[in-house]
Design a protein around this motif. Sequence first.
Motif, PDB file in Angstrom:
ATOM      1  N   THR A 129       6.929  -8.602  13.225  1.00 18.04           N
ATOM      2  CA  THR A 129       5.949  -7.703  13.824  1.00 18.04           C
ATOM      3  C   THR A 129       4.924  -7.336  12.752  1.00 18.04           C
ATOM      4  N   GLN A 130       3.653  -7.366  13.124  1.00 15.49           N
ATOM      5  CA  GLN A 130       2.582  -7.140  12.160  1.00 15.49           C
ATOM      6  C   GLN A 130       2.360  -5.653  11.920  1.00 15.49           C
ATOM      7  N   VAL A 131       2.279  -5.294  10.654  1.00 13.46           N
ATOM      8  CA  VAL A 131       1.908  -3.942  10.247  1.00 13.46           C
ATOM      9  C   VAL A 131       0.647  -4.051   9.398  1.00 13.46           C
ATOM     10  N   THR A 132      -0.394  -3.358   9.815  1.00 16.57           N
ATOM     11  CA  THR A 132      -1.649  -3.363   9.084  1.00 16.57           C
ATOM     12  C   THR A 132      -2.022  -1.933   8.727  1.00 16.57           C
ATOM     13  N   VAL A 133      -2.230  -1.687   7.436  1.00 19.77           N
ATOM     14  CA  VAL A 133      -2.585  -0.361   6.952  1.00 19.77           C
ATOM     15  C   VAL A 133      -4.011  -0.425   6.418  1.00 19.77           C
ATOM     16  N   GLY A 143      -0.527   7.223   7.000  1.00 20.73           N
ATOM     17  CA  GLY A 143       0.100   7.368   8.302  1.00 20.73           C
ATOM     18  C   GLY A 143       1.527   6.855   8.338  1.00 20.73           C
ATOM     19  N   SER A 144       2.091   6.871   9.539  1.00 23.50           N
ATOM     20  CA  SER A 144       3.493   6.486   9.725  1.00 23.50           C
ATOM     21  C   SER A 144       3.640   5.516  10.889  1.00 23.50           C
ATOM     22  N   LEU A 145       4.665   4.694  10.795  1.00 21.90           N
ATOM     23  CA  LEU A 145       5.081   3.822  11.883  1.00 21.90           C
ATOM     24  C   LEU A 145       6.599   3.746  11.869  1.00 21.90           C
ATOM     25  N   ARG A 146       7.182   3.494  13.035  1.00 21.96           N
ATOM     26  CA  ARG A 146       8.616   3.241  13.105  1.00 21.96           C
ATOM     27  C   ARG A 146       8.840   1.883  13.752  1.00 21.96           C
ATOM     28  N   LEU A 147       9.472   1.007  13.015  1.00 23.56           N
ATOM     29  CA  LEU A 147       9.836  -0.309  13.534  1.00 23.56           C
ATOM     30  C   LEU A 147      11.238  -0.257  14.120  1.00 23.56           C
ATOM     31  N   SER A 148      11.439  -1.003  15.185  1.00 25.53           N
ATOM     32  CA  SER A 148      12.754  -1.120  15.804  1.00 25.53           C
ATOM     33  C   SER A 148      13.147  -2.583  15.866  1.00 25.53           C
ATOM     34  N   VAL A 167      18.427  -1.315  14.878  1.00 25.51           N
ATOM     35  CA  VAL A 167      18.167  -0.842  13.530  1.00 25.51           C
ATOM     36  C   VAL A 167      16.697  -0.446  13.461  1.00 25.51           C
ATOM     37  N   TYR A 168      16.423   0.593  12.693  1.00 26.98           N
ATOM     38  CA  TYR A 168      15.074   1.145  12.606  1.00 26.98           C
ATOM     39  C   TYR A 168      14.570   1.124  11.168  1.00 26.98           C
ATOM     40  N   LEU A 169      13.247   1.114  11.039  1.00 31.14           N
ATOM     41  CA  LEU A 169      12.627   1.310   9.737  1.00 31.14           C
ATOM     42  C   LEU A 169      11.512   2.329   9.925  1.00 31.14           C
ATOM     43  N   GLN A 170      11.768   3.550   9.474  1.00 31.13           N
ATOM     44  CA  GLN A 170      10.754   4.592   9.514  1.00 31.13           C
ATOM     45  C   GLN A 170       9.897   4.467   8.263  1.00 31.13           C
ATOM     46  N   MET A 171       8.603   4.300   8.455  1.00 28.16           N
ATOM     47  CA  MET A 171       7.691   4.085   7.334  1.00 28.16           C
ATOM     48  C   MET A 171       6.677   5.218   7.297  1.00 28.16           C
ATOM     49  N   ASN A 172       6.728   5.996   6.228  1.00 28.50           N
ATOM     50  CA  ASN A 172       5.817   7.125   6.044  1.00 28.50           C
ATOM     51  C   ASN A 172       4.916   6.880   4.838  1.00 28.50           C
ATOM     52  N   SER A 173       3.850   7.642   4.751  1.00 29.36           N
ATOM     53  CA  SER A 173       2.917   7.545   3.623  1.00 29.36           C
ATOM     54  C   SER A 173       2.524   6.095   3.367  1.00 29.36           C
ATOM     55  N   LEU A 174       2.158   5.416   4.422  1.00 29.88           N
ATOM     56  CA  LEU A 174       1.853   3.988   4.319  1.00 29.88           C
ATOM     57  C   LEU A 174       0.630   3.735   3.444  1.00 29.88           C
ATOM     58  N   LYS A 175       0.680   2.623   2.732  1.00 32.28           N
ATOM     59  CA  LYS A 175      -0.388   2.209   1.829  1.00 32.28           C
ATOM     60  C   LYS A 175      -0.931   0.853   2.276  1.00 32.28           C
ATOM     61  N   PRO A 176      -2.166   0.538   1.922  1.00 29.48           N
ATOM     62  CA  PRO A 176      -2.706  -0.778   2.283  1.00 29.48           C
ATOM     63  C   PRO A 176      -1.833  -1.932   1.802  1.00 29.48           C
ATOM     64  N   GLU A 177      -1.166  -1.760   0.665  1.00 27.29           N
ATOM     65  CA  GLU A 177      -0.303  -2.830   0.156  1.00 27.29           C
ATOM     66  C   GLU A 177       0.975  -3.007   0.968  1.00 27.29           C
ATOM     67  N   VAL A 229      13.817  -1.491  -1.824  1.00 25.98           N
ATOM     68  CA  VAL A 229      13.028  -1.998  -2.939  1.00 25.98           C
ATOM     69  C   VAL A 229      12.288  -0.804  -3.539  1.00 25.98           C
ATOM     70  N   ASP A 230      12.052  -0.843  -4.838  1.00 28.83           N
ATOM     71  CA  ASP A 230      11.475   0.317  -5.523  1.00 28.83           C
ATOM     72  C   ASP A 230      10.154   0.763  -4.920  1.00 28.83           C
ATOM     73  N   SER A 231       9.353  -0.165  -4.453  1.00 31.33           N
ATOM     74  CA  SER A 231       8.009   0.169  -3.989  1.00 31.33           C
ATOM     75  C   SER A 231       7.987   1.006  -2.713  1.00 31.33           C
ATOM     76  N   VAL A 232       9.116   1.107  -2.018  1.00 29.40           N
ATOM     77  CA  VAL A 232       9.142   1.889  -0.769  1.00 29.40           C
ATOM     78  C   VAL A 232      10.094   3.075  -0.850  1.00 29.40           C
ATOM     79  N   LYS A 233      10.793   3.223  -1.947  1.00 31.34           N
ATOM     80  CA  LYS A 233      11.735   4.343  -2.071  1.00 31.34           C
ATOM     81  C   LYS A 233      11.010   5.673  -1.902  1.00 31.34           C
ATOM     82  N   GLY A 234      11.597   6.546  -1.118  1.00 31.98           N
ATOM     83  CA  GLY A 234      10.986   7.847  -0.867  1.00 31.98           C
ATOM     84  C   GLY A 234       9.980   7.839   0.269  1.00 31.98           C
ATOM     85  N   ARG A 235       9.605   6.665   0.739  1.00 32.60           N
ATOM     86  CA  ARG A 235       8.628   6.568   1.835  1.00 32.60           C
ATOM     87  C   ARG A 235       9.233   5.941   3.090  1.00 32.60           C
TER      88      ARG A 235
END
Length: 120
Positions: A114-118, A16-21, A78-88, A60-66
Amino acid sequence: QVQLVESGGGVVQAGGSLRLSCAASGAIFSGNAMGWYRQAPGKQREWVAGITSGGSTNYVDSVKGRFTISRDNAKNTVYLQMNSLKPEDTAVYYCAGYVGGTYYSGIASWGQGTQVTVSS
């Protein structure tokens, strides 16, 4: 002193996806680099993404492309759009404001997180 307030965290299923602001107030925003960090339980806080005052971005390499960081200087946000979220990716995400326009200037302010739980 810049004050930073994050929003947009929550619980999402893997893939899934989330957008942080992160809304900034109290000082000049457009001239400051901004960043996102995260801290998972039992781990050290790690840098995730950054955007300079000129709009250059780094990840960071672990989030590149996502993940995608962006900024709206008119809204001091400032925003952080997070796609293809993983449990990690589960962590508390923190917004950071740098002293100057690049990351080398040091961090001036932190948001409260802010807490993000996948879930898998």
